[in-house]
Design a protein around this motif. Structure first.
Motif, short mmCIF file in Angstrom:
data_model
loop_
_atom_site.label_atom_id
_atom_site.label_comp_id
_atom_site.label_asym_id
_atom_site.label_seq_id
_atom_site.Cartn_x
_atom_site.Cartn_y
_atom_site.Cartn_z
N ALA A 1 -7.64 108.77 25.45
CA ALA A 1 -9.07 108.98 25.20
C ALA A 1 -9.78 107.63 25.20
O ALA A 1 -9.32 106.69 24.54
CB ALA A 1 -9.28 109.70 23.86
N LEU A 2 -10.88 107.55 25.95
CA LEU A 2 -11.66 106.31 26.01
C LEU A 2 -12.46 106.14 24.72
O LEU A 2 -12.70 107.12 24.00
CB LEU A 2 -12.60 106.37 27.22
N PRO A 3 -12.90 104.90 24.43
CA PRO A 3 -13.63 104.69 23.17
C PRO A 3 -14.94 105.47 23.11
O PRO A 3 -15.63 105.58 24.12
CB PRO A 3 -13.93 103.18 23.18
N ILE A 4 -15.24 105.97 21.94
CA ILE A 4 -16.57 106.58 21.76
C ILE A 4 -17.60 105.44 21.68
O ILE A 4 -17.26 104.32 21.31
CB ILE A 4 -16.64 107.45 20.48
N GLY A 5 -18.86 105.77 22.02
CA GLY A 5 -19.94 104.78 21.94
C GLY A 5 -20.71 104.91 20.64
O GLY A 5 -21.22 103.93 20.10
N SER A 6 -20.79 106.13 20.15
CA SER A 6 -21.51 106.38 18.89
C SER A 6 -21.06 107.74 18.35
O SER A 6 -20.45 108.54 19.06
CB SER A 6 -23.02 106.41 19.13
N GLY A 7 -21.39 107.99 17.08
CA GLY A 7 -21.14 109.30 16.47
C GLY A 7 -19.70 109.47 16.01
O GLY A 7 -18.98 108.49 15.77
N GLU A 8 -19.30 110.73 15.91
CA GLU A 8 -17.94 111.07 15.48
C GLU A 8 -17.37 112.10 16.45
O GLU A 8 -18.05 113.06 16.80
CB GLU A 8 -17.95 111.71 14.08
N ARG A 9 -16.14 111.89 16.84
CA ARG A 9 -15.48 112.82 17.75
C ARG A 9 -14.25 113.39 17.04
O ARG A 9 -13.38 112.63 16.61
CB ARG A 9 -15.09 112.07 19.02
#
Ligand SMILES: O=C(O)CCC(=O)C(=O)O
Ligand SMILES: [Fe+2]
Length: 170
Positions: free
Chosen positions: A108-116
């Motif tokens: 999984a690639l890094p998230i840019g913002s928020g919560e996954r």
């Protein structure tokens, strides 16, 4: 949660789909699972590096919440391993589920913002893994374990693993 929800979900719904999609990887004879939730957030884990799952078939359900980026990526199947993997990115839409073979290289690639958040169900076939452990690529030495253990839960006959005789599409 396992007995009340995940086990019936696997037996009634996930198993028939897996049998159609992945008959050659034990998709028709999944008999246990390990379910867990992964979470990515800023200042916590942002991404997951490429790996194989300890599973014959995986269901990955996006639970949201709200996030940007954080795409999944997939490369070759374990047996087709290439020195330089060729990755395909897949957007994972909240409330969608994604099936893949556990032996498919992915991350999984890094998230840019928020919560996954994601619900991961690693589904296992003892008929397959009793012959070859997907993590060490050797025939496993079976030892007693609680619950599903690591999925080597079949009932070996005279030391011989159960094979396709209980592996049918229903
Ligand atoms: O973050 C994801 O969606 C992938 C998680 C995953 O591949 C795993 O937990 O095995
Ligand atoms: Fe994974």
């Amino acid at each position: 949660m396992d007995e009340a929800f995940i086990t019936p979900l696997r037996e009634k719904y996930l198993q028939p789909i897996s049998a159609l999609l992945y008959p050659d990887c034990g998709g028709g004879c999944l008999d246990s699972h390990k379910a867990f939730v992964v979470k990515y957030a800023l200042r916590e884990d942002l991404d997951l590096s490429s790996h194989y799952d300890n599973a014959e078939v995986t269901l990955n359900v996006s639970l949201g919440k709200e996030f940007t980026e954080g795409n999944l990526y997939f490369a070759e199947f374990r047996q087709d391993h290439k020195p330089v993997p060729r990755y395909t990115e897949v957007e994972h839409v909240p409330r969608h589920g994604l099936f893949h073979r556990g032996g498919q290289l992915h991350g999984a690639l890094p998230i840019g913002s928020g919560e996954r958040w994601n619900l991961i169900i690693w589904m296992r076939s003892s008929a397959i893994r009793n012959q070859l452990c997907p993590m060490c690529n050797r025939q496993p030495d079976l030892v007693p374990a609680d619950g599903f253990g690591d999925g080597f839960t079949g009932n070996p006959r005279d030391g011989q693993p159960e094979t396709v005789d209980f592996c049918s599409l229903t």
